[in-house]
Write a protein that holds these residues in place. Structure first.
Motif, PDB file in Angstrom:
ATOM      1  N   ARG A  25      84.161 -15.862 -38.041  1.00 44.32           N
ATOM      2  CA  ARG A  25      83.876 -16.327 -39.406  1.00 44.32           C
ATOM      3  C   ARG A  25      82.766 -15.515 -40.064  1.00 44.32           C
ATOM      4  O   ARG A  25      82.651 -15.486 -41.276  1.00 44.32           O
ATOM      5  N   SER A  76      93.850 -14.133 -43.984  1.00 44.11           N
ATOM      6  CA  SER A  76      94.020 -15.209 -42.997  1.00 44.11           C
ATOM      7  C   SER A  76      94.678 -14.672 -41.736  1.00 44.11           C
ATOM      8  O   SER A  76      94.280 -15.022 -40.615  1.00 44.11           O
ATOM      9  N   ARG A 136      92.100 -12.650 -39.797  1.00 39.53           N
ATOM     10  CA  ARG A 136      91.161 -13.546 -39.100  1.00 39.53           C
ATOM     11  C   ARG A 136      91.788 -14.154 -37.841  1.00 39.53           C
ATOM     12  O   ARG A 136      91.136 -14.209 -36.795  1.00 39.53           O
ATOM     13  N   HIS A 158      90.521 -13.541 -34.018  1.00 41.07           N
ATOM     14  CA  HIS A 158      90.212 -14.683 -33.149  1.00 41.07           C
ATOM     15  C   HIS A 158      91.004 -14.578 -31.839  1.00 41.07           C
ATOM     16  O   HIS A 158      90.461 -14.855 -30.763  1.00 41.07           O
TER      17      HIS A 158
END
Length: 140
Positions: free
Chosen positions: A90, A112, A115, A119
């Motif tokens: 984040r 998105s 990200r 992750h």
């Protein structure tokens, strides 16, 4: 295949419902001098791009996808450490820059997907941080 009535040699994204997007699609279509590349990101192409992002295997691969986005859409995908301490994914800034003709949904879906991939593959995030010298050149 492109619409025979379309002035573009490629399929273009269908219009969003009124008030749902601020992509300035109509203005870009009406201006022959405008960069029309963002219009080529149809919903189907957007899904293919998201799927490609979900297959990124390394930091070099991420950079390659960024270069392809720049070349094909004329928009920059920024993926860089945030201004504060980065403790999680984040803390990494992921933004697909605004570009006339580029749908708001795409500008949300692409970051998105990046990200999610960062992750899932923290080694890519670490390589990103290392490339920006956040580890100070120290071996860890």
């Amino acid at each position: 295949m492109s619409d025979p009535a379309s002035p573009f040699p490629f399929p273009i994204r269908t219009e969003c419902p009124p008030g749902a997007c601020v992509c300035e699609r109509d203005r870009v279509m009406a201006d022959p001098q405008a960069d029309h590349r963002p219009l080529a990101l149809t919903r189907q192409q957007e899904q293919k791009l998201v799927e490609r992002i979900e297959r990124i295997e390394s930091y070099a691969d991420l950079q390659h996808v960024q270069a392809l986005i720049q070349k094909n859409l004329g928009a920059r995908l920024r993926v860089e450490p945030g201004p504060n301490e980065v403790r999680t994914v984040r803390g990494i800034i992921v933004v697909l820059e605004e570009k006339p003709g580029l749908c708001k949904k795409a500008r949300q879906a692409v970051p998105s997907a990046v990200r999610r991939r960062l992750h899932e593959r923290p080694d890519i995030a670490w390589a990103l941080l290392d490339a920006h010298d956040l580890f100070g050149g120290q071996a860890g």
